[in-house]
Design an enzyme around this catalytic site. Structure first.
Site, PDB file in Angstrom:
ATOM      1  N   SER A  14       0.832  -1.199   0.000  1.00 34.84           N
ATOM      2  CA  SER A  14       0.000   0.000   0.000  1.00 34.84           C
ATOM      3  C   SER A  14       0.865   1.247   0.000  1.00 34.84           C
ATOM      4  O   SER A  14       1.937   1.274   0.614  1.00 34.84           O
ATOM      5  CB  SER A  14      -0.918   0.016   1.226  1.00 34.84           C
ATOM      6  OG  SER A  14      -1.814  -1.068   1.175  1.00 34.84           O
ATOM      7  N   LYS A  15       0.400   2.282  -0.667  1.00 38.90           N
ATOM      8  CA  LYS A  15       1.140   3.549  -0.701  1.00 38.90           C
ATOM      9  C   LYS A  15       1.219   4.113   0.712  1.00 38.90           C
ATOM     10  O   LYS A  15       0.259   4.072   1.459  1.00 38.90           O
ATOM     11  CB  LYS A  15       0.430   4.552  -1.619  1.00 38.90           C
ATOM     12  CG  LYS A  15       0.737   4.329  -3.093  1.00 38.90           C
ATOM     13  CD  LYS A  15       0.166   5.441  -3.942  1.00 38.90           C
ATOM     14  CE  LYS A  15       0.578   5.264  -5.403  1.00 38.90           C
ATOM     15  NZ  LYS A  15      -0.029   6.292  -6.277  1.00 38.90           N
TER      16      LYS A  15
END
Length: 199
Positions: A14-15
């Site tokens: 995930s960013k």
């Protein structure tokens, strides 16, 4: 002699996370993946560019490999939709952590069971929603909230205003409702009275 399937890995973090794809890449390489698509995006997003690129390049006999199911998607609905797209391309799917492999009869059965449970859950949600709406209609509620004023109170408001005993503002304060609500109640009452007079 049959040739071994072409294994394609998909790794995602995930960013904003501190984690990297390193552990996933090691596991996918050890599993025999010839190519790995790396992505940094939320698992809830459908429009992940590397995921879409991978699916677009799948050929018959390929196998998509992920470290864990949630690397592909965190939504069961989206996960099953992705499985359908992979299957439509003639490819298989393998999750290393959950030991799911749709190229085997047991793996296919597992995913069919997951799909069946998901459909059952959707059916139960629809059933509960329908039952709730039916109960709301029985109780005189249309949008889910219980009506603040019952029929008796609505009639008292309308008759008091129409007879001139109280103003709309006074009845609104008395019954703790807004003046537009009182106006609607009075308008409905007058319309009903006019309809009954013509009948």
């Amino acid at each position: 002699m049959s040739t071994a399937p072409y294994l394609i890995g998909y790794a995602r973090v995930s960013k904003g996370d501190d984690q990297s794809n390193a552990a996933q890449l090691r596991a996918l390489t050890a599993a025999g993946c010839k190519r790995v698509f790396e992505e940094s995006a939320s698992g809830g997003r459908w429009d992940r560019p590397r995921l879409q690129e991978m699916i677009g390049q799948l050929r018959d006999g390929d196998v998509v490999v992920v470290w864990k199911l949630d690397r592909l998607s965190r939504s069961l609905k989206d996960l099953l939709h992705l499985m359908e797209k992979i299957e439509a391309a003639g490819a298989g799917f393998r999750s290393l952590t959950e030991a799911i492999d749709t190229t085997t009869p047991a793996g296919r059965m597992m995913m069919q069971m997951v799909g069946s449970f998901a459909e059952f859950e959707r059916a139960m949600i629809r059933e509960r929603t329908s039952a709730g709406l039916a109960q709301a209609r029985l109780e005189g509620r249309l949008g889910g909230r219980r009506r603040k004023l019952d029929d008796k109170k609505r009639r008292e408001i309308a008759e008091s205003v129409v007879a001139g005993r109280k103003s709309g503002a006074e009845m609104a304060r008395l019954y703790d409702v807004s003046e537009p609500t009182v106006s609607r109640i009075v308008a409905e009452y007058r319309q009903r009275e006019a309809h009954e007079a013509l009948a």
